[in-house]
Design a protein around this motif. Structure first.
Motif, mmCIF file in Angstrom:
data_model
loop_
_atom_site.group_PDB
_atom_site.id
_atom_site.type_symbol
_atom_site.label_atom_id
_atom_site.label_comp_id
_atom_site.label_asym_id
_atom_site.label_seq_id
_atom_site.Cartn_x
_atom_site.Cartn_y
_atom_site.Cartn_z
ATOM 1 N N ASP A 53 0.859 -1.180 0.000
ATOM 2 C CA ASP A 53 0.000 0.000 0.000
ATOM 3 C C ASP A 53 0.904 1.240 0.000
ATOM 4 O O ASP A 53 2.070 1.135 0.367
ATOM 5 C CB ASP A 53 -0.801 -0.110 1.310
ATOM 6 C CG ASP A 53 -1.742 1.021 1.558
ATOM 7 O OD1 ASP A 53 -2.023 1.764 0.620
ATOM 8 O OD2 ASP A 53 -2.181 1.168 2.713
ATOM 9 N N LYS A 106 0.800 4.705 1.825
ATOM 10 C CA LYS A 106 -0.013 5.402 2.825
ATOM 11 C C LYS A 106 0.066 6.922 2.729
ATOM 12 O O LYS A 106 -0.878 7.626 3.073
ATOM 13 C CB LYS A 106 0.415 4.965 4.226
ATOM 14 C CG LYS A 106 -0.022 3.545 4.549
ATOM 15 C CD LYS A 106 -0.054 3.305 6.041
ATOM 16 C CE LYS A 106 -0.852 2.071 6.420
ATOM 17 N NZ LYS A 106 -0.384 0.828 5.840
ATOM 18 N N GLY A 144 -5.657 6.904 4.051
ATOM 19 C CA GLY A 144 -6.139 5.518 4.080
ATOM 20 C C GLY A 144 -5.376 4.640 3.106
ATOM 21 O O GLY A 144 -5.394 3.419 3.205
ATOM 22 N N TYR A 172 -5.683 -9.985 8.453
ATOM 23 C CA TYR A 172 -4.815 -9.117 7.649
ATOM 24 C C TYR A 172 -3.652 -8.699 8.550
ATOM 25 O O TYR A 172 -3.854 -8.019 9.548
ATOM 26 C CB TYR A 172 -5.664 -7.946 7.161
ATOM 27 C CG TYR A 172 -5.014 -6.653 6.710
ATOM 28 C CD1 TYR A 172 -3.655 -6.430 6.674
ATOM 29 C CD2 TYR A 172 -5.832 -5.618 6.285
ATOM 30 C CE1 TYR A 172 -3.119 -5.213 6.259
ATOM 31 C CE2 TYR A 172 -5.313 -4.400 5.860
ATOM 32 C CZ TYR A 172 -3.962 -4.209 5.858
ATOM 33 O OH TYR A 172 -3.452 -3.003 5.455
ATOM 34 N N ASN A 220 -5.444 -6.413 11.167
ATOM 35 C CA ASN A 220 -6.765 -5.878 10.867
ATOM 36 C C ASN A 220 -7.715 -7.044 10.667
ATOM 37 O O ASN A 220 -7.288 -8.156 10.304
ATOM 38 C CB ASN A 220 -6.730 -4.998 9.614
ATOM 39 C CG ASN A 220 -5.899 -3.742 9.847
ATOM 40 O OD1 ASN A 220 -6.015 -3.095 10.886
ATOM 41 N ND2 ASN A 220 -5.043 -3.414 8.908
ATOM 42 N N ARG A 259 -10.283 -7.193 8.510
ATOM 43 C CA ARG A 259 -11.025 -7.003 7.249
ATOM 44 C C ARG A 259 -10.013 -6.808 6.146
ATOM 45 O O ARG A 259 -8.812 -6.717 6.402
ATOM 46 C CB ARG A 259 -11.946 -5.793 7.402
ATOM 47 C CG ARG A 259 -11.335 -4.626 8.210
ATOM 48 C CD ARG A 259 -10.522 -3.675 7.461
ATOM 49 N NE ARG A 259 -9.665 -2.827 8.280
ATOM 50 C CZ ARG A 259 -8.742 -2.049 7.753
ATOM 51 N NH1 ARG A 259 -8.535 -2.026 6.469
ATOM 52 N NH2 ARG A 259 -7.961 -1.312 8.517
ATOM 53 N N GLY A 264 -7.852 -4.825 3.407
ATOM 54 C CA GLY A 264 -7.321 -3.469 3.300
ATOM 55 C C GLY A 264 -8.016 -2.741 2.153
ATOM 56 O O GLY A 264 -8.535 -3.362 1.228
ATOM 57 N N ASP A 265 -8.011 -1.436 2.219
ATOM 58 C CA ASP A 265 -8.578 -0.614 1.158
ATOM 59 C C ASP A 265 -7.514 0.439 0.843
ATOM 60 O O ASP A 265 -7.218 1.246 1.715
ATOM 61 C CB ASP A 265 -9.877 0.021 1.678
ATOM 62 C CG ASP A 265 -10.648 0.735 0.587
ATOM 63 O OD1 ASP A 265 -10.069 0.997 -0.478
ATOM 64 O OD2 ASP A 265 -11.833 1.039 0.812
ATOM 65 N N PRO A 266 -6.831 0.421 -0.264
ATOM 66 C CA PRO A 266 -7.184 -0.129 -1.571
ATOM 67 C C PRO A 266 -6.599 -1.511 -1.909
ATOM 68 O O PRO A 266 -6.654 -1.906 -3.086
ATOM 69 C CB PRO A 266 -6.606 0.909 -2.532
ATOM 70 C CG PRO A 266 -5.338 1.342 -1.859
ATOM 71 C CD PRO A 266 -5.636 1.309 -0.372
ATOM 72 N N GLU A 267 -6.066 -2.241 -0.951
ATOM 73 C CA GLU A 267 -5.521 -3.560 -1.293
ATOM 74 C C GLU A 267 -6.607 -4.475 -1.859
ATOM 75 O O GLU A 267 -6.356 -5.288 -2.750
ATOM 76 C CB GLU A 267 -4.893 -4.224 -0.061
ATOM 77 C CG GLU A 267 -3.622 -3.543 0.439
ATOM 78 C CD GLU A 267 -3.912 -2.524 1.525
ATOM 79 O OE1 GLU A 267 -4.997 -1.889 1.490
ATOM 80 O OE2 GLU A 267 -3.065 -2.350 2.419
HETATM 81 N N1 GLY Z 1 -4.819 0.391 3.264
HETATM 82 C C1 GLY Z 1 -4.625 0.131 4.630
HETATM 83 C C2 GLY Z 1 -5.800 -0.326 5.361
HETATM 84 O O1 GLY Z 1 -6.835 -0.600 4.794
HETATM 85 O O2 GLY Z 1 -5.717 -0.437 6.583
#
Ligand code: GLY
Ligand code: AMP
Length: 459
Positions: free
Chosen positions: A242, A244, A256, A299, A315, A317, A319-322
């Motif tokens: 990612d 950041k 994010g 994650y 995490n 859930r 990742g976003d944008p992963e």
């Molecule tokens: N891209 C990092 C996250 O979703 O935590």
């Protein structure tokens, strides 16, 4: 880009058979609800709608781009309204719910929906503590012998300031609870660490401000590892990296995530397998030991230090944008795999096909992000999605006339796949050039770690 594992030969054009089961005989979900309204949830909905046997995908609440995704519909129910979501699932005979964001998971949405008889992909509030409490997660890691930075927890300001004096070098200060990615300060000096401690106990992060963790500062590149778990076993997804920071050259404030790529060559083969064995498997075992049946994404954010991979965070859930980056690489078994996880028995699903090749994702943000952003600007897109180019909306909405407007910090993600990263990023940036809104902001150097530098223009 051939898939690493060929699909069964006797499939119909979309791979489904007349009874809705898939060619290998395992049945998958037909009607799916994805909970959340970001780019991650649109990418999940898009990928699930393509799976054989899937008839309908609802995304609640979704966003301005949801209805344009083939097979997906937006359902205007807020992600925290468990009662309304449960009722909507009953009415629509939903057979799988996938919860995207961490906040509803930490608040117990998966528990509530499961108690209502639904199959849910996403951990309950107990398992979501892996992300929702840094302190709890660190204790679990220490007990399970998982490689992670040394830390000490503090429950009040005085204790934290006292503990700070024991550090030779400025530590990382982490507010304990969910803080929308803003609760971590990598302090450059002791004064900054002190200021971060004061900020946490002054209540800047609300409920996340009751306690904190001081952690030894590590260094090295960061990689994200994702497992899909049924509570006992897990399927590993390709790794991702990612970006950041808001600014090119990885400068400026944290966001994010401004883009990503997958798979991350930094962690592959035996090294990735070692992370499965030394990090993910013992974490699941430690969760089970605490009576937690963890069904969802696990994650691990890793830092590849000189002494090996260390867990920086967990995490609960995608990742976003992963997620937007990874979904196009996953095979048509995804819906079955998520359902099998939700039912606690991964062995019931066929192996998940992972497409060979590279995926590149670039985020287009609104002007001002990650601070106060412009909103309400019309979004115009001439991008034509193909098998190797996708557009996923995030912070967008439709107005009463059906016009699509900007409505958040990260407005959309453009994702592309190719055999190599140079081509994938060229394709993604080419797609991005077809999308327009006032103040569009994006980094031009996403994937700099894996792209060949552009030649200097001739003098
Ligand atoms: N891209 C990092 C996250 O979703 O935590
Ligand atoms: P987290 O929310 O825990 O992922 O932290 C956000 C970011 O802070 C991470 O992606 C890292 O860049 C950085 N970070 C967190 N913990 C550490 C650490 N122990 N050493 C160095 N950087 C860290």
């Amino acid at each position: 880009m051939p898939p690493t594992q060929a699909p069964a030969a006797d499939s119909t054009p979309n791979g489904s058979t007349s009874n809705g089961s898939t060619p290998n005989g395992a049945s998958g979900p037909a009607r799916i609800l994805v909970v959340g309204g970001g780019g991650r949830e649109n990418a999940l909905g898009w990928a699930l709608a393509r799976c054989p046997g899937v008839e309908a995908v609802w995304i609640a609440p979704g966003n301005g781009g949801t209805a344009a995704l083939e097979g997906c519909q937006a359902l205007p129910i807020p992600e925290q309204d468990g009662e309304a979501l449960l009722e909507a699932c009953r009415q629509r005979r939903v057979d799988l719910v996938v919860v995207g964001p961490e906040a509803p998971l930490a608040a117990g949405l998966a528990d509530q929906l499961r108690a209502g008889g639904l199959a849910v992909f996403g951990p309950g509030a107990d398992g979501a503590q892996l992300e929702a409490s840094k302190r709890w997660a660190k204790e679990l890691m220490v007990e399970a012998g998982i490689p992670t930075a040394r830390h000490c927890p503090a429950s009040n300001r005085e204790e934290a300031l006292e503990l700070l004096q024991r550090f030779d070098r400025p530590p990382v200060v982490k507010a304990d609870g969910l803080a929308a990615g803003k609760g971590v300060t990598v302090a450059a000096d002791m004064a900054e660490a002190r200021a971060a401690i004061e900020e946490v106990f002054a209540g800047r992060f609300g409920a996340a401000g009751c306690s904190l963790v001081l952690e030894e500062t590590l260094s090295g590149p960061e990689v994200s590892v994702f497992g899909l778990s049924d509570g006992r076993d897990l399927v590993l997804l390709p790794t991702a990296q990612d970006h950041k920071r808001i600014g090119e050259g990885d400068t400026g404030p944290n966001t994010g995530g401004m883009g990503a790529y997958a798979p991350a060559p930094l962690l592959a083969g035996d090294a990735l397998e070692a992370v499965r064995q030394r990090v993910l498997v013992p974490t699941l075992a430690a969760l089970r030991q605490r009576g937690i049946d963890y069904r969802g994404v696990i994650y691990a954010g890793l830092m590849l230090t000189a002494t090996g991979p260390q867990v920086i965070e967990f995490n609960c859930r995608f990742g976003d944008p992963e997620c937007e980056t990874l979904m196009p690489l996953l095979g048509p078994e995804l819906a079955q795999v998520l359902l099998a996880c939700a039912r606690g028995d991964l062995s019931a699903a066929p192996p998940l096909t992972i497409q060979a090749g590279c995926s590149a994702c670039v985020i287009a943000a609104a002007a001002g992000y990650p601070g106060e952003v412009r909103r309400g600007d019309p979004i115009r897109s001439d991008l034509v999605a193909t098998d190797s180019l996708q557009l996923f909306h995030a912070g967008s909405r439709r107005d009463r006339d059906g016009r699509c407007l900007t409505a958040g910090g990260r407005v959309l993600a453009v994702v592309a796949q190719a055999d190599d990263f140079d081509t994938a990023f060229e394709r993604a940036y080419g797609g991005l050039a077809q999308v327009h809104f006032e103040g569009i902001t994006y980094r031009r150097d996403i994937g700099h770690q894996v792209r060949r530098p552009s030649p200097e223009p001739a003098a």
